[in-house]
Write a protein that holds these residues in place. Structure first.
Motif, mmCIF file in Angstrom:
data_model
loop_
_atom_site.group_PDB
_atom_site.id
_atom_site.type_symbol
_atom_site.label_atom_id
_atom_site.label_comp_id
_atom_site.label_asym_id
_atom_site.label_seq_id
_atom_site.Cartn_x
_atom_site.Cartn_y
_atom_site.Cartn_z
ATOM 1 N N UNK A 256 -11.221 2.514 6.027
ATOM 2 C CA UNK A 256 -10.103 1.439 6.423
ATOM 3 C C UNK A 256 -9.597 1.384 8.007
ATOM 4 N N UNK A 257 -9.577 2.482 8.582
ATOM 5 C CA UNK A 257 -9.326 2.294 10.105
ATOM 6 C C UNK A 257 -10.679 1.731 10.916
ATOM 7 N N UNK B 86 1.382 2.875 6.355
ATOM 8 C CA UNK B 86 0.928 2.453 7.630
ATOM 9 C C UNK B 86 -0.407 1.620 7.710
ATOM 10 N N UNK B 87 -1.311 2.274 6.956
ATOM 11 C CA UNK B 87 -2.744 1.777 6.790
ATOM 12 C C UNK B 87 -2.773 0.761 5.633
ATOM 13 N N UNK B 88 -2.111 0.765 4.636
ATOM 14 C CA UNK B 88 -2.249 -0.074 3.515
ATOM 15 C C UNK B 88 -0.886 -0.544 3.021
ATOM 16 N N UNK B 89 -0.290 -1.711 3.918
ATOM 17 C CA UNK B 89 1.220 -2.010 3.812
ATOM 18 C C UNK B 89 1.420 -2.501 2.437
ATOM 19 N N UNK C 180 4.787 0.347 -3.187
ATOM 20 C CA UNK C 180 5.300 -0.449 -4.205
ATOM 21 C C UNK C 180 4.197 -0.749 -5.194
ATOM 22 N N UNK C 181 2.810 -1.058 -4.910
ATOM 23 C CA UNK C 181 1.851 -0.995 -5.910
ATOM 24 C C UNK C 181 1.803 0.015 -6.768
ATOM 25 N N UNK C 182 1.711 1.315 -6.248
ATOM 26 C CA UNK C 182 1.686 2.445 -6.960
ATOM 27 C C UNK C 182 2.804 2.565 -8.020
#
Length: 445
Positions: A18-19, A63-66, A70-72
């Motif tokens: 991701x980074x 931070x890395x997966x805004x 909430x999805x989880x």
């Protein structure tokens, strides 16, 4: 960068991908295990065990997966806050920390969501393949040799090559990177070990309304006790997806838990009230207990090497793997990913030696190592080596831990360290120690 190759596609590898997707034209993840719906593969037998995403890991993940938290939660994960998170020391319930948040979900569930997000990135490719060796020319890593899957197996020798400007080792504790470096004429990174001889076991239970207001509970021995049931039975539970409780029990040396479901239930009934309630009221899923033996904590100190080939880095358990009873592993991987981002954003070129990254990563690894090793060395069977300043850190940590049972301010400071929001040295702050000393005068109710 034109291409990055990430060797390993579990949590740490996904965080690195991701980074790096922000800095490379193409990111290729090589993962040796076919990932099924339950996310399990033979390469990581501990995936089925209870994992914790500490408060700092929670923050870094968002931070890395805004929006991923909430999805989880929408898909079944449980979010614990305030009094729903319960910590016991020597069977005494600690005062709550109102702003603490923890996600209750299994590691395969979290990894599946990360993998979905990473796979959706336009410049990321996931391949089922196993890295076999580095391609090194001069002082530069040029790529990776790999074997592809064939009928569920990998060939014994490399059958393909991938050129890369940067290669990331995310192959976990059993990483072969050190031996590869030696084979190519480079020095292996120093390997630090601390033998802890920990065993732990996880079982799942059907979850109903037996514990209203409880999302997570953890039982920990106090400074004066060892991991023996005469004082406290160490264990934890958390509400996870699928209307289940995930319960873990732990023990050292000859007190490691077994796969026997009846023994597991007996030990739960000796633990703190939430685990007793689940043992008495809930059915164990498939009557199955999964065990894991963690022999030693390890860390590889790349930052101390005199020379290192350019275009190479390591992350996750390939860099450091500490006692899992403290739940630092996933959070440590998110912090290392952020160290990588900081290195690249401050002008670090991945085609060069990754000294800037390794120095940053060593800071967070050493903090995690200090926290876990200070506690591990208190066990009678753990005999060292003892780090500089160990006696002071142990003394301060013990005082603060006992005081944190009753004092909310002290507990906040203690939990900030436990959740990797603050460095362990903050526990030696004179003001905090003075407050901890006053807390000893508060009687236990």
């Amino acid at each position: 960068m034109r291409r990055v190759v990430v060797m390993g596609g579990s949590f740490a590898g996904l965080m690195a991908a991701r980074v790096l997707s922000d800095h490379a034209d193409e990111v290729v993840i090589l993962e040796q295990d076919e990932i099924s719906e339950n996310g399990l593969g033979p390469g990581a037998p501990h995936r089925a065990q209870l994992h914790a995403l500490l408060a700092m890991g929670h923050m870094q993940l968002e931070r890395w997966f805004p929006g991923i938290v909430k999805e989880l939660i929408a898909d079944g994960a449980q979010l614990g806050t305030g009094t729903a998170i319960q910590f016991y020391v020597d069977n005494i319930l600690k005062v709550p920390v109102p702003d603490t948040e923890m996600i209750g979900a299994t590691r395969p569930f979290i990894e599946a969501h990360l993998r979905s997000r990473v796979a959706a990135l336009p410049n990321v490719e996931l391949r089922t393949a196993q890295a076999r060796d580095l391609i090194i020319s001069g002082d530069q890593v040029r790529g990776v040799r790999f074997s592809s899957a064939s009928d569920g197996r990998h060939s014994a020798t490399p059958d393909g090559e991938l050129a890369a400007d940067l290669v990331v080792d995310a192959m976990g504790r059993s990483s072969r990177l050190s031996s590869w470096l030696e084979h190519h004429g480079w020095e292996q990174p120093p390997l630090h070990r601390l033998r802890v001889d920990l065993g732990y076991a996880t079982a799942f239970f059907q979850r109903g309304d037996e514990l209203p207001g409880t999302q997570m509970a953890q039982a920990t021995p106090g400074p004066a006790s060892s991991y023996r049931p005469a004082i406290t039975e160490p264990g934890a539970l958390t509400a996870v997806e699928g209307n289940r409780w995930s319960v873990v029990l732990a023990g050292y040396t000859d007190y490691r838990p077994s796969r026997d479901p009846e023994q597991f239930l007996t030990r739960m009934r000796r633990c703190v009230p939430p685990l007793q309630e689940v043992a008495n009221q809930c059915a164990m899923v498939d009557n199955e207990v999964k065990t894991y033996h963690f022999r030693e904590s390890i860390k590889r100190d790349f930052a101390s090497l005199g020379r290192l080939p350019r275009g190479l880095m390591a992350i996750g358990d390939a860099l450091a793997s500490v006692n899992p009873i403290y739940g630092q592993g996933l959070t440590l991987a998110t912090l290392q990913a952020s160290c990588l981002s900081a290195h690249l954003q401050t002008g670090g070129r991945p085609q060069d030696s990754m000294w800037g990254y390794f120095r940053r990563a060593r800071a967070v690894v050493d903090a995690a190592w200090q926290l876990s090793s200070t506690a591990d060395l208190a066990q009678p069977h753990v005999t060292g080596p003892y780090p500089p300043g160990y006696r002071l850190l142990r003394w301060a940590g013990d005082k603060v831990m006992v005081a944190s049972i009753f004092d909310p301010v002290v507990n906040q400071a203690f939990m900030d360290v436990l959740h990797m929001k603050a460095h362990p040295r903050t526990l030696t702050n004179p003001r905090l120690l003075k407050r901890a000393a006053r807390a000893f005068a508060i009687p236990a109710a």
